[in-house]
Scaffold this motif. Sequence first.
Motif, PDB file in Angstrom:
ATOM      1  N   ASN A   1     -44.860  60.916 -18.657  1.00  0.00           N
ATOM      2  CA  ASN A   1     -43.666  59.782 -18.631  1.00  0.00           C
ATOM      3  C   ASN A   1     -44.329  58.438 -19.162  1.00  0.00           C
ATOM      4  OD1 ASN A   1     -41.941  61.156 -16.481  1.00  0.00           O
ATOM      5  ND2 ASN A   1     -43.876  61.155 -15.405  1.00  0.00           N
TER       6      ASN A   1
ATOM      7  N   LEU B   1     -39.326  51.509 -23.344  1.00  0.00           N
ATOM      8  CA  LEU B   1     -37.947  51.354 -23.877  1.00  0.00           C
ATOM      9  C   LEU B   1     -37.939  51.739 -25.339  1.00  0.00           C
ATOM     10  CD1 LEU B   1     -36.365  48.316 -22.007  1.00  0.00           C
ATOM     11  CD2 LEU B   1     -35.947  50.860 -21.594  1.00  0.00           C
ATOM     12  N   PRO B   2     -36.891  52.039 -25.922  1.00  0.00           N
ATOM     13  CA  PRO B   2     -36.861  52.143 -27.483  1.00  0.00           C
ATOM     14  C   PRO B   2     -37.107  50.688 -28.063  1.00  0.00           C
ATOM     15  CG  PRO B   2     -35.091  53.570 -26.539  1.00  0.00           C
ATOM     16  CD  PRO B   2     -35.909  52.703 -25.559  1.00  0.00           C
TER      17      PRO B   2
ATOM     18  N   ASP C   1     -32.023  59.521 -19.276  1.00  0.00           N
ATOM     19  CA  ASP C   1     -32.445  58.396 -20.066  1.00  0.00           C
ATOM     20  C   ASP C   1     -33.824  58.026 -20.342  1.00  0.00           C
ATOM     21  OD1 ASP C   1     -29.728  57.854 -20.229  1.00  0.00           O
ATOM     22  OD2 ASP C   1     -29.649  56.512 -18.701  1.00  0.00           O
TER      23      ASP C   1
ATOM     24  N   PRO D   1     -37.638  58.256 -21.810  1.00  0.00           N
ATOM     25  CA  PRO D   1     -37.865  59.018 -22.972  1.00  0.00           C
ATOM     26  C   PRO D   1     -39.050  59.909 -23.339  1.00  0.00           C
ATOM     27  CG  PRO D   1     -39.134  56.921 -22.438  1.00  0.00           C
ATOM     28  CD  PRO D   1     -38.224  57.198 -21.373  1.00  0.00           C
TER      29      PRO D   1
END
Length: 179
Positions: free
Chosen positions: A46, A50-51, A14, A16
């Motif tokens: 990393n 969040l989108p 999960d 991104p």
Amino acid sequence: MDLLRQHAPADHADLPGPATEQMLAAAEERMGISFPQDLRAWLLQNNLDLPQGDVDDDVACCGFAGFPDEGTFFLGIRAMEGLYANRSMPGGFDPPDQPDNSFWRNEWIPFLSDQDGWTGKFIDVRDGRVGRWFVGEITITGEYESLAHYFDSVAELLTKIADGDHPVCEVAEGRLVWS
């Protein structure tokens, strides 16, 4: 991250992915502060933003829930910037009359927080040490010697969870599950 990929692959999937040098440079310019090398290296592997469609406007900070523990999460660049802007002060520290015993200093960059921004961890750009803040309590500086030392503690935690030796977390269907 290798331990997360190995022991909680669904959670790892999960995430991104990395930030770019351009993203870091733009964030540093907006914040007016340079990221320490350890933090740069982490974000280049990393960027946990969040989108945009998953961002909850009702919370102070957004991140991937459940890692490194149930109540906090690692911040992506946007969340770092937002929390830093919320905490930084024109004089460089808060409260302004206590520079040696301040709740917050502008040399601290948050990298982990709860959703309210009331508690979390920061890296001190002056010496790379990791500290912890909690609104209403004394800020702890130098909790870890470096970001690498902090991540060693996270790796130890993930190993305990994977071995079934953690009292409130287990891995189920490739995800960390907190009880």
